[in-house]
Design a protein around this motif. Structure first.
Motif, PDB file in Angstrom:
ATOM      1  N   ASP A   1      48.021 -14.503 -27.024  1.00  0.00           N
ATOM      2  CA  ASP A   1      46.853 -15.620 -27.954  1.00  0.00           C
ATOM      3  C   ASP A   1      46.118 -14.585 -28.906  1.00  0.00           C
ATOM      4  O   ASP A   1      45.009 -13.965 -28.410  1.00  0.00           O
TER       5      ASP A   1
ATOM      6  N   ASP B   1      51.915 -20.783 -23.572  1.00  0.00           N
ATOM      7  CA  ASP B   1      51.817 -19.627 -22.473  1.00  0.00           C
ATOM      8  C   ASP B   1      52.667 -18.377 -22.622  1.00  0.00           C
ATOM      9  O   ASP B   1      52.410 -17.282 -22.464  1.00  0.00           O
TER      10      ASP B   1
ATOM     11  N   ASP C   1      56.762 -21.200 -15.997  1.00  0.00           N
ATOM     12  CA  ASP C   1      56.864 -20.232 -16.889  1.00  0.00           C
ATOM     13  C   ASP C   1      57.871 -19.088 -16.634  1.00  0.00           C
ATOM     14  O   ASP C   1      57.983 -18.109 -17.579  1.00  0.00           O
TER      15      ASP C   1
ATOM     16  N   GLY D   1      52.541 -12.304 -23.999  1.00  0.00           N
ATOM     17  CA  GLY D   1      52.248 -13.839 -23.184  1.00  0.00           C
ATOM     18  C   GLY D   1      51.934 -13.535 -21.705  1.00  0.00           C
ATOM     19  O   GLY D   1      51.378 -12.366 -21.605  1.00  0.00           O
ATOM     20  N   LYS D   2      52.898 -14.090 -21.027  1.00  0.00           N
ATOM     21  CA  LYS D   2      52.680 -13.890 -19.521  1.00  0.00           C
ATOM     22  C   LYS D   2      53.600 -12.946 -19.002  1.00  0.00           C
ATOM     23  O   LYS D   2      53.684 -12.533 -17.850  1.00  0.00           O
TER      24      LYS D   2
ATOM     25  N   ASP E   1      56.515 -28.122 -28.079  1.00  0.00           N
ATOM     26  CA  ASP E   1      55.391 -27.650 -28.297  1.00  0.00           C
ATOM     27  C   ASP E   1      54.476 -28.130 -29.411  1.00  0.00           C
ATOM     28  O   ASP E   1      53.326 -28.267 -29.602  1.00  0.00           O
TER      29      ASP E   1
END
Length: 488
Positions: A230, A226, A438, A415-416, A49
């Motif tokens: 955030d 992801d 993901d 996150g997700k 990343d």
């Protein structure tokens, strides 16, 4: 590792009898053999990343990006365990940690250590006439197994200073193997231990480091992966992480400049990797992609491919046999769990590199959570052996303001992924990474994927048998690998 290679692994005898015997290597010590120099540069907790060459257009990593233009960048390079010490044992032995006793951290009260009959990469290269030297983070034991002829001293947070200390190694009359390991961008002591939402420093200092330009980042401009929330806290910590990575890049650039000035650049193979993914919950210590899918950039002056990428799936268990192959050391096929990918550097679309395995047992001794993984093409199966336990945290990841913001506010998502799903894993997780990169949609209990799961479990069991994994007993109490209780 593929199924054909599996058939040759440890069909008779014990692991240590196989990997500890010097006869496993066919030595070729003729002085007439011209051997390349090798630099293995290992960052600490650096994910894909945070590199320009891997698509991050914010971070400044010009020297590492230059290496990618001069060599081959791997898109599917994996550690076998996303924990510093255990990963480094694999890098330097070509053997999975569950087979060498390298279950987790070495230092302090953890005290995990490699079996003393294992022959590591520096020891094998020394036998072939190499001058071996290390600098920076070591994090493996015992020293007799991981012996280097020379230990260089420098601040492991100042890679420019580290590079300067390597001058005599680069001038060696013998072919040299330099193991260059930074402490960056590992988390450091908390920036403000009395304030939970203060970002970790990642080794950064207000007054900087001698010879290093301090490159800072605006938290509003960083790229939040992801799998992370955030939030203000995440962005502030990522900005610190980026700063630490930029310090690595400068030291790497200085080392490459010195190598060029030595006149040996055309006979030196340079390998850049990390031990595991970024030090954030959801990456490091997990075997999800952010924890184990890592940068790997190799400049081999003797390979055909330059300024290119490869989708070949490789693993850190392949590094020792690959480096020995590059050093023109002949090895028997069953000496290591991995295999040489040297030829991948000469083929644009190599065949047979579409499967890897992973094995995590401990991080800290208080973080016991054994996992085994098989990745076959686009499918990835994780078996969480201790799935009835809450997923444990590495101590520094628990304290991370990125996690604490979610934890203290009792948020539903990290996150997700739902927090509940992060803390409590099912026994099996199957993901189609092509459709679900993901790793959110678990297909393990979907009847449409039963055949896939069954086939992946079959591969996993074969992997455990053929690498003599003691955790085989967790399948139906199979104690065939549990040993005699007698020291061998």
């Amino acid at each position: 590792m593929n199924s054909k290679l599996f058939s040759t692994f440890f069909l008779t005898g014990l692991l240590l009898a196989a990997c500890g015997d010097n006869k496993e290597l066919t030595t070729t010590q003729q002085s007439s053999i011209s051997r390349p120099n090798i630099i293995l540069f290992v960052a600490d907790d650096h994910g894909t990343d945070a590199l320009g060459s891997y698509g991050n257009n914010v971070i400044k990593t010009p020297h590492l990006d230059q290496l990618a233009t001069e060599g081959v960048r791997f898109n599917n390079a994996y550690c076998t365990t996303a924990s510093c010490a255990a990963s480094r044992s694999v890098i330097l032995t070509g053997l999975f940690g569950h087979a060498t006793g390298s279950y987790g951290h070495v230092h302090d009260y953890h005290h995990f250590s490699t079996y003393d009959k294992v022959k590591s990469l520096p020891v094998l290269l020394e036998k072939e006439g190499y001058a071996t030297a290390r600098i920076g983070k070591y994090h493996v034991a015992p020293e007799s197994v991981y012996h280097f002829q020379e230990e260089l001293k420098a601040n492991p947070r100042n890679t420019v200073e580290m590079a300067e200390e390597c001058k005599d190694v680069l001038a060696s009359e013998k072919p040299f193997f330099l193991y260059f390991c930074t402490d960056d961008p590992h988390r450091a002591a908390s920036t403000n231990p009395g304030q939970w939402d203060a970002p970790n420093s990642f080794g950064n200092k207000v007054d900087g480091y001698a010879g290093v330009e301090t490159i800072t980042y605006d938290p509003e401009e960083v790229i939040v992966p992801d799998f992370l929330p955030d939030t203000k806290e995440s962005r502030e910590e990522i900005a610190q992480y980026y700063q630490s990575v930029s310090r690595i890049d400068q030291g790497f650039g200085r080392l490459m400049q010195m190598l060029k000035e030595s006149g040996k650049a055309d006979n030196t193979i340079v390998i850049y990797i990390s031990d595991n993914g970024m030090a954030f919950p959801g990456a490091k210590t997990t075997l999800y992609e952010p924890g184990m899918k890592l940068p790997c950039i190799i400049k081999d002056p003797f390979s055909k491919l330059k300024n290119t990428t490869t989708d070949a799936m490789i693993s850190w268990v392949d590094l020792t046999p690959t480096i020995l192959d590059m050093a023109k050391v002949e090895i028997k096929e069953n000496s290591f769990h991995g295999r040489s990918f040297k030829d991948v550097l000469n083929v644009k679309e190599p065949e047979g590199w579409d499967q890897i395995y992973a094995s995590h047992t401990f991080h800290e001794i208080t973080m016991y959570y054994p996992m085994r993984v098989v990745r076959n093409k686009n499918y990835k199966l994780i078996r969480n052996i201790a799935w009835r336990l809450e997923y444990p945290f590495a101590s520094d990841l628990w304290a991370a303001s990125t996690w604490q913001e979610v934890h203290r506010n009792q948020k539903e998502f990290y996150g997700k992924r739902k927090v509940q799903d992060y803390l409590f894993h099912p026994e099996f997780e199957l993901f189609d990474l092509e459709k679900d990169p993901d790793e959110i949609l678990n297909l393990a209990n979907d009847p449409d994927y039963k055949e896939v799961v069954d086939e992946m479990i079959k591969k996993m069991k074969a992997f455990q048998i053929q690498t003599r994994d003691p955790w085989l007993i967790t399948w139906d109490h199979d104690d065939s690998l549990q040993g005699t209780g007698v020291n061998l």
